[in-house]
Design a protein around this motif. Structure first.
Motif, short mmCIF file in Angstrom:
data_model
loop_
_atom_site.label_atom_id
_atom_site.label_comp_id
_atom_site.label_asym_id
_atom_site.label_seq_id
_atom_site.Cartn_x
_atom_site.Cartn_y
_atom_site.Cartn_z
N ALA A 1 0.84 -1.20 0.00
CA ALA A 1 0.00 0.00 0.00
C ALA A 1 0.87 1.25 0.00
O ALA A 1 2.06 1.19 0.33
CB ALA A 1 -0.93 0.00 1.21
N GLU A 2 0.27 2.36 -0.39
CA GLU A 2 0.96 3.65 -0.40
C GLU A 2 0.08 4.72 0.20
O GLU A 2 -1.14 4.74 -0.01
CB GLU A 2 1.34 4.08 -1.82
N ALA A 3 0.72 5.64 0.94
CA ALA A 3 0.07 6.85 1.43
C ALA A 3 0.87 8.04 0.91
O ALA A 3 2.09 8.07 1.03
CB ALA A 3 0.03 6.87 2.95
N TRP A 4 0.16 9.00 0.31
CA TRP A 4 0.80 10.22 -0.18
C TRP A 4 0.58 11.32 0.85
O TRP A 4 -0.56 11.67 1.17
CB TRP A 4 0.22 10.63 -1.53
N VAL A 5 1.69 11.83 1.38
CA VAL A 5 1.65 12.76 2.50
C VAL A 5 2.11 14.14 2.04
O VAL A 5 3.17 14.28 1.43
CB VAL A 5 2.55 12.26 3.65
N ASP A 6 1.30 15.15 2.34
CA ASP A 6 1.65 16.51 1.89
C ASP A 6 2.63 17.18 2.85
O ASP A 6 3.05 16.59 3.86
CB ASP A 6 0.39 17.36 1.69
N ALA A 7 2.97 18.42 2.57
CA ALA A 7 3.98 19.13 3.36
C ALA A 7 3.53 19.42 4.78
O ALA A 7 4.37 19.65 5.67
CB ALA A 7 4.34 20.45 2.65
N THR A 8 2.23 19.39 5.03
CA THR A 8 1.72 19.62 6.38
C THR A 8 1.53 18.31 7.15
O THR A 8 0.92 18.30 8.22
CB THR A 8 0.38 20.39 6.33
N GLN A 9 2.05 17.21 6.59
CA GLN A 9 1.99 15.88 7.21
C GLN A 9 0.57 15.36 7.33
O GLN A 9 0.18 14.76 8.35
CB GLN A 9 2.69 15.86 8.58
#
Length: 361
Positions: free
Chosen positions: A338-346
């Motif tokens: 699986a993958e989680a895409w995490v933005d700059a604000t976590q």
């Protein structure tokens, strides 16, 4: 196990116990009951992660089996009532004994749990009160030997019936009962043999000299067909060591030895672990690797991305018990990754299970 083995087991149970000659609808009800717990596939309508979260959940819990058996029995009761309102074209003279049919369905449902327990995915038989996963680690999820035993026990009587028809011999209603019982005995014997082989392999594997230190946790995962070979995952304080162990030689296959260091815990990894995906995946995984692999643009350059998505971090989840090269599985692209895409604000913005994306609330 895959569906075919479940349904063949249900048919063999019914035939081995002689139920087709005693109870109407016995075989078809048994086949349905042997597979019906996997009706939790309906959760797939909510997305891949929703299904992953609920798979082998309440439908595989012991408390629900009498309920499922009652529903199947009730369905055949109403089918029987509706048939009795129409002229009978194919009455076979076998009465519908509902209590016996319920008991047979319950037995077939128990066979589903037992078969699922024998592989390394696991079941949660006491959920929701005890959500712990239990694993037999005996049989690969697709075992050709079981298909041969069970399928042969059902196909051979059909061939004998054709021969009897050619020579004019009468066919017994309990035809194939001995073969079905033999298939179930062979299945049980295979489980017992692999249980002994697994325990011996675990004892031998613990004596190996692991490069990253003393073993804290070990798992042995079955290969199909070959009962002597096991995929070993040995966890130490700093790494997970992978290898293929063979009981016949008592040694590892040196071509498969691999050491995977535990990756650092970055802010993106922490955010991913705390997300919906992280909670579900880590509850299920036995040997998880959660790794910050880089930016979305680096890992998925061919995807049509929005500008803000390009710098998001990709946190990949992998369970190493499924990391061995069999049936197309290998490494980081093993099934159930699986993958989680995490933005700059976590914050986790997108989630993928395999190649399918889960819509987030």
């Amino acid at each position: 196990m895959e569906p075919v083995t479940h349904m063949l087991t249900g048919a063999c149970l019914s035939r081995a116990l002689g139920f087709p000659a005693k109870v109407r609808y016995a075989t078809v009800a048994c086949v349905i009951a042997a597979e019906i717990p996997d009706a939790d596939y309906v959760y797939r309508l909510g997305g891949p992660l929703t299904y992953f979260q609920h798979h082998r959940g309440w439908t595989h819990a012991l408390w629900s089996l009498p309920l499922q058996a009652a529903v199947i029995t009730a369905a055949f009761y109403f089918v029987h009532r509706s048939q009795n309102k129409r002229p009978q074209r194919h009455a076979n003279g076998v009465p519908p004994r509902w209590l016996l049919l319920f008991g047979l369905c319950l037995l077939a449902l128990l066979s589903h749990l037992l078969l699922d327990w024998t592989n390394n995915y696991g079941i949660r038989p006491f959920a929701p009160w005890n959500p712990r996963w239990y694993y037999g680690d005996l049989i690969f999820i697709v075992e050709p030997l079981l298909l041969l035993f069970l399928g042969g026990a059902l196909i051979l009587p059909m061939l004998f019936s054709l021969i009897n028809g050619e020579i004019g011999a009468n066919r017994s209603r309990s035809s194939g009962r001995g073969l079905a019982a033999t298939a179930l005995v062979l299945m049980t014997a295979l489980w017992g043999f692999r249980f002994m082989q697994r325990n011996e392999a675990r004892t031998q594997a613990r004596t190996q000299d692991y490069r990253s230190g003393p073993v804290q946790h070990m798992g042995l995962n079955p290969y199909p067909i070959n009962p002597f070979r096991w995929f070993v995952v040995a966890e130490t304080s700093s790494a997970l060591e992978l290898g293929s162990f063979d009981n016949r030689t008592g040694t590892y296959d040196t071509d498969t030895l691999q050491t995977i260091s535990k990756p650092p815990v970055t802010p993106a990894v922490t955010a991913a672990k705390q997300s919906w995906l992280g909670r579900v995946y880590l509850d299920w995984a036995r040997f998880p690797i959660v790794e910050d692999r880089g930016t979305v643009e680096q890992l998925h350059p061919d995807m049509d991305l929005e500008p803000q998505e390009r710098t998001w971090r990709v946190v990949r989840f992998t369970d190493l018990r499924f990391g061995y090269p069999v049936l197309g599985m290998s490494g980081s692209r093993a099934p159930l990754g699986a993958e989680a895409w995490v933005d700059a604000t976590q914050h986790v913005q997108r989630v993928f299970l395999g190649q399918s994306e889960q819509k987030l609330p």
